[in-house]
Write a protein that holds these residues in place. Structure first.
Motif, PDB file in Angstrom:
ATOM      1  N   GLY A  48      56.433  68.858   6.076  1.00 57.89           N
ATOM      2  CA  GLY A  48      55.976  69.284   4.595  1.00 57.89           C
ATOM      3  C   GLY A  48      56.530  70.454   4.132  1.00 57.89           C
ATOM      4  N   LYS A  49      55.997  71.312   3.567  1.00 54.59           N
ATOM      5  CA  LYS A  49      56.651  72.492   2.675  1.00 54.59           C
ATOM      6  C   LYS A  49      55.564  73.657   2.870  1.00 54.59           C
ATOM      7  N   MET A  50      56.288  74.659   3.437  1.00 53.83           N
ATOM      8  CA  MET A  50      55.526  75.999   3.555  1.00 53.83           C
ATOM      9  C   MET A  50      56.386  77.036   3.065  1.00 53.83           C
ATOM     10  N   ASP A  51      55.952  78.401   2.702  1.00 55.37           N
ATOM     11  CA  ASP A  51      56.498  79.483   2.141  1.00 55.37           C
ATOM     12  C   ASP A  51      56.006  80.733   2.481  1.00 55.37           C
ATOM     13  N   THR A  52      56.709  81.808   2.338  1.00 57.62           N
ATOM     14  CA  THR A  52      56.161  83.149   2.553  1.00 57.62           C
ATOM     15  C   THR A  52      55.672  83.823   1.179  1.00 57.62           C
ATOM     16  N   SER A  53      55.681  83.126   0.018  1.00 59.80           N
ATOM     17  CA  SER A  53      55.190  83.689  -1.095  1.00 59.80           C
ATOM     18  C   SER A  53      54.067  84.620  -0.842  1.00 59.80           C
ATOM     19  N   ALA A  54      53.147  84.671  -0.353  1.00 56.99           N
ATOM     20  CA  ALA A  54      51.835  85.348  -0.268  1.00 56.99           C
ATOM     21  C   ALA A  54      52.404  86.728   0.535  1.00 56.99           C
ATOM     22  N   GLN A  55      53.076  86.421   1.344  1.00 57.48           N
ATOM     23  CA  GLN A  55      53.698  87.765   2.293  1.00 57.48           C
ATOM     24  C   GLN A  55      54.372  88.587   1.302  1.00 57.48           C
ATOM     25  N   ALA A  56      55.356  87.830   0.617  1.00 54.84           N
ATOM     26  CA  ALA A  56      56.143  88.464  -0.188  1.00 54.84           C
ATOM     27  C   ALA A  56      55.532  89.196  -1.288  1.00 54.84           C
ATOM     28  N   ILE A  57      54.310  89.011  -1.710  1.00 58.29           N
ATOM     29  CA  ILE A  57      53.503  89.492  -2.862  1.00 58.29           C
ATOM     30  C   ILE A  57      52.977  90.979  -2.293  1.00 58.29           C
ATOM     31  N   ALA A  58      52.601  90.541  -0.916  1.00 60.64           N
ATOM     32  CA  ALA A  58      51.660  91.763  -0.273  1.00 60.64           C
ATOM     33  C   ALA A  58      52.728  92.827   0.307  1.00 60.64           C
ATOM     34  N   THR A  59      53.877  92.339   0.578  1.00 61.99           N
ATOM     35  CA  THR A  59      55.026  93.281   1.256  1.00 61.99           C
ATOM     36  C   THR A  59      56.102  93.299   0.611  1.00 61.99           C
ATOM     37  N   SER A  60      56.541  94.257  -0.305  1.00 60.91           N
ATOM     38  CA  SER A  60      57.728  94.045  -1.155  1.00 60.91           C
ATOM     39  C   SER A  60      59.072  93.953  -0.492  1.00 60.91           C
ATOM     40  N   LYS A  61      59.074  94.250   0.701  1.00 64.45           N
ATOM     41  CA  LYS A  61      60.284  94.147   1.696  1.00 64.45           C
ATOM     42  C   LYS A  61      60.486  92.649   2.172  1.00 64.45           C
ATOM     43  N   ALA A  62      59.390  91.933   1.963  1.00 62.61           N
ATOM     44  CA  ALA A  62      59.425  90.642   2.687  1.00 62.61           C
ATOM     45  C   ALA A  62      60.032  89.653   1.700  1.00 62.61           C
ATOM     46  N   PRO A  63      61.026  88.771   2.420  1.00 61.48           N
ATOM     47  CA  PRO A  63      61.604  87.810   1.342  1.00 61.48           C
ATOM     48  C   PRO A  63      60.621  86.448   1.202  1.00 61.48           C
ATOM     49  N   ASN A  64      60.768  85.807  -0.049  1.00 60.40           N
ATOM     50  CA  ASN A  64      60.054  84.578  -0.311  1.00 60.40           C
ATOM     51  C   ASN A  64      60.915  83.555   0.005  1.00 60.40           C
ATOM     52  N   VAL A  65      60.532  82.951   1.165  1.00 58.66           N
ATOM     53  CA  VAL A  65      61.270  81.820   1.835  1.00 58.66           C
ATOM     54  C   VAL A  65      60.559  80.488   1.928  1.00 58.66           C
ATOM     55  N   GLN A  66      61.105  79.481   1.512  1.00 62.28           N
ATOM     56  CA  GLN A  66      60.406  78.058   1.522  1.00 62.28           C
ATOM     57  C   GLN A  66      61.077  77.216   2.725  1.00 62.28           C
ATOM     58  N   MET A  67      60.277  76.615   3.569  1.00 63.55           N
ATOM     59  CA  MET A  67      60.510  75.797   4.686  1.00 63.55           C
ATOM     60  C   MET A  67      60.387  74.611   4.370  1.00 63.55           C
ATOM     61  N   THR A  68      61.396  73.638   4.431  1.00 59.92           N
ATOM     62  CA  THR A  68      60.912  72.149   3.921  1.00 59.92           C
ATOM     63  C   THR A  68      61.131  71.376   5.473  1.00 59.92           C
ATOM     64  N   THR A  69      60.559  70.462   5.903  1.00 59.19           N
ATOM     65  CA  THR A  69      60.696  69.598   6.994  1.00 59.19           C
ATOM     66  C   THR A  69      60.336  68.154   6.955  1.00 59.19           C
ATOM     67  N   CYS A  70      61.008  67.207   7.276  1.00 65.75           N
ATOM     68  CA  CYS A  70      60.613  65.736   7.124  1.00 65.75           C
ATOM     69  C   CYS A  70      61.312  65.066   8.164  1.00 65.75           C
ATOM     70  N   ARG A  71      60.481  63.922   8.296  1.00 67.70           N
ATOM     71  CA  ARG A  71      61.122  62.995   9.636  1.00 67.70           C
ATOM     72  C   ARG A  71      62.183  62.266   9.244  1.00 67.70           C
TER      73      ARG A  71
END
Length: 231
Positions: A48-71
């Protein structure tokens, strides 16, 4: 009774109430009974898809990264107990340009009584960029020779409905941004994955990676898609 005594009595009562009341939590599902079932479940939690958008909003230095995984389907097929996945990570602002691409082999590890996630670095990463965007009906097939070089192993153990995993004690050999050794600790649940990727130089000094907090990936959809699903 004085005002101070009344406050003390209320404080004691609240402490007793909190210590005797059950903590509300999500129901714990029945845990998988065999390593083969656990391997299927780990794959399902990764797909599926996961991202770090919530962490990026809470912490200015945290990057917003999307991880996509499939079979994927491996040709020729490997042993029946192994599940193969493709995974890529990209900045949210440039999803068509992943900076990390891996093939994953998820399989039971009887010796360690855990699930092993072995990562491979493709020899030609650009060829596989966006593979998860291909409809399963069109085929996500990968030849065995194209898996690339084995990079590292993470061994995950079941803890309730979650999985906790680590690289071997000495980490894994690497040649990435000044690091000659990498380590990782992973917390994988139905709703998120926390990772503690760290790189160390030849002197054992950490040169990149998580320090005070993990990289916090949160699932974009409410429920994950099963390992035998079609994502």
């Amino acid at each position: 009774m004085t005002t101070l005594s009344r406050k003390a009595s209320w404080a004691i009562a609240i402490v007793c109430l909190l210590s005797s009341s059950p903590i509300m939590a999500e129901p714990i599902a029945k845990t998988s009974s065999t390593l083969e079932q656990q391997a299927e479940e780990v794959a399902a939690l990764l797909i599926g898809k996961m991202d770090t958008s919530a962490q990026a909003i809470a912490t200015s230095k945290a990057p917003n990264v999307q991880m996509t995984t499939c079979r994927i389907e491996l040709l020729p097929p490997a042993d029946s107990q192994s599940i193969f996945l493709y995974q890529e990570q990209a900045m949210a602002t440039s999803l068509d340009k992943p900076y990390r691409q891996r093939f994953l082999q998820i399989s039971p590890s009887p010796l360690s009584q855990s699930v092993r996630s072995r990562s491979f670095k493709p020899a030609d990463p650009a060829r596989w960029s966006g593979l998860c965007n291909v409809a399963p009906s069109l085929g996500r097939t990968v030849n065995l020779i194209d898996l690339g070089t084995p990079i590292c192993n993470v061994f995950l153990k079941q803890v309730g409905t979650s999985y906790m995993g680590n690289t071997p004690i000495d980490g894994c050999p690497a040649n990435i941004r000044g690091a000659v050794r990498i380590t990782n600790h992973i917390e994988l649940t139905p709703n998120h994955m926390n990772t503690w990727d760290r790189g160390f130089d030849a002197q054992g000094k950490q040169v990149w990676g998580a320090k005070t907090e993990s990289y916090q990936f949160r699932r974009q959809s409410i429920r994950y898609i099963g390992a035998k699903g079609k994502f």
